[in-house]
Design a protein around this motif. Structure first.
Motif, PDB file in Angstrom:
ATOM      1  N   GLY A  63       0.817  -1.208   0.000  1.00 12.04           N
ATOM      2  CA  GLY A  63       0.000   0.000   0.000  1.00 12.04           C
ATOM      3  C   GLY A  63       0.849   1.256   0.000  1.00 12.04           C
ATOM      4  O   GLY A  63       2.063   1.228   0.214  1.00 12.04           O
ATOM      5  N   GLU A  64       0.202   2.382  -0.256  1.00 14.59           N
ATOM      6  CA  GLU A  64       0.911   3.657  -0.220  1.00 14.59           C
ATOM      7  C   GLU A  64       1.237   3.990   1.236  1.00 14.59           C
ATOM      8  O   GLU A  64       0.370   3.887   2.111  1.00 14.59           O
ATOM      9  CB  GLU A  64       0.036   4.752  -0.817  1.00 14.59           C
ATOM     10  CG  GLU A  64      -0.225   4.578  -2.294  1.00 14.59           C
ATOM     11  CD  GLU A  64      -1.065   5.717  -2.833  1.00 14.59           C
ATOM     12  OE1 GLU A  64      -0.865   6.861  -2.380  1.00 14.59           O
ATOM     13  OE2 GLU A  64      -1.916   5.443  -3.680  1.00 14.59           O
ATOM     14  N   VAL A  67      -1.082   6.553   3.087  1.00 11.55           N
ATOM     15  CA  VAL A  67      -2.430   6.040   3.357  1.00 11.55           C
ATOM     16  C   VAL A  67      -2.390   5.085   4.544  1.00 11.55           C
ATOM     17  O   VAL A  67      -3.249   5.135   5.431  1.00 11.55           O
ATOM     18  CB  VAL A  67      -3.010   5.354   2.098  1.00 11.55           C
ATOM     19  CG1 VAL A  67      -4.324   4.674   2.408  1.00 11.55           C
ATOM     20  CG2 VAL A  67      -3.180   6.354   0.979  1.00 11.55           C
ATOM     21  N   VAL A  68      -1.367   4.221   4.592  1.00 11.59           N
ATOM     22  CA  VAL A  68      -1.247   3.285   5.710  1.00 11.59           C
ATOM     23  C   VAL A  68      -1.028   4.045   7.017  1.00 11.59           C
ATOM     24  O   VAL A  68      -1.657   3.738   8.044  1.00 11.59           O
ATOM     25  CB  VAL A  68      -0.094   2.287   5.444  1.00 11.59           C
ATOM     26  CG1 VAL A  68       0.165   1.424   6.662  1.00 11.59           C
ATOM     27  CG2 VAL A  68      -0.411   1.416   4.242  1.00 11.59           C
ATOM     28  N   TRP A  71      -4.314   5.644   8.129  1.00 12.39           N
ATOM     29  CA  TRP A  71      -5.220   4.668   8.741  1.00 12.39           C
ATOM     30  C   TRP A  71      -4.748   4.286  10.137  1.00 12.39           C
ATOM     31  O   TRP A  71      -5.566   4.094  11.047  1.00 12.39           O
ATOM     32  CB  TRP A  71      -5.365   3.424   7.870  1.00 12.39           C
ATOM     33  CG  TRP A  71      -6.385   3.592   6.791  1.00 12.39           C
ATOM     34  CD1 TRP A  71      -6.175   3.660   5.458  1.00 12.39           C
ATOM     35  CD2 TRP A  71      -7.793   3.740   6.976  1.00 12.39           C
ATOM     36  NE1 TRP A  71      -7.357   3.836   4.792  1.00 12.39           N
ATOM     37  CE2 TRP A  71      -8.374   3.881   5.706  1.00 12.39           C
ATOM     38  CE3 TRP A  71      -8.628   3.762   8.084  1.00 12.39           C
ATOM     39  CZ2 TRP A  71      -9.735   4.049   5.520  1.00 12.39           C
ATOM     40  CZ3 TRP A  71      -9.989   3.927   7.900  1.00 12.39           C
ATOM     41  CH2 TRP A  71     -10.530   4.078   6.626  1.00 12.39           C
TER      42      TRP A  71
END
Length: 127
Positions: A63-64, A67-68, A71
């Motif tokens: 994943g980017e 973004v991780v 989250w």
């Protein structure tokens, strides 16, 4: 008791058994060429050129990174605040405000990445 004679019942039973045995012998044995095929006799073909082969899934860490991290901040921030409230009552105000700022920043980044345009003819289903 019954209006049938025991000898007649026995004769009918033997006749039934004989007919069933003759039916089994007509079909042949299980290994013979005339054996009836059942559901357990099915064999899977070795190579089927038209078979669907699913693509390899992406690795878990693909994943980017932003973004991780967002989250993690959005999900872990409230959990961190809960743990601080339970176990570290004398936490500095800067730590609590820092966690709150991380949660707000992470949520803001995730919201900014949402698509801004919507196709009215798209129902959202993907195949």
């Amino acid at each position: 008791m019954s209006d049938r004679e025991p000898s007649r019942d026995e004769a009918e039973w033997l006749d039934l058994v004989a007919r069933l045995e003759s039916t089994d012998s007509d079909n042949g044995s299980d290994s013979g060429p005339g054996a009836a095929a059942g559901p357990r006799d099915y064999t899977v073909p070795e190579n089927d050129d038209g078979a669907f082969v699913p693509p390899e899934p992406a690795p878990l860490g693909a994943g980017e990174p932003l973004v991780v991290l967002s989250w993690l901040a959005v999900a872990g921030g409230p959990l961190g605040l809960l743990l601080i409230a339970m176990f570290w009552r004398g936490a500095p105000t800067a730590v609590v405000l820092g966690i709150i700022a991380l949660v707000i920043a992470g949520a803001g980044y995730l919201i900014s990445r949402l698509p801004s345009e919507r196709d009215d003819y798209d129902d959202g289903a993907k195949v």
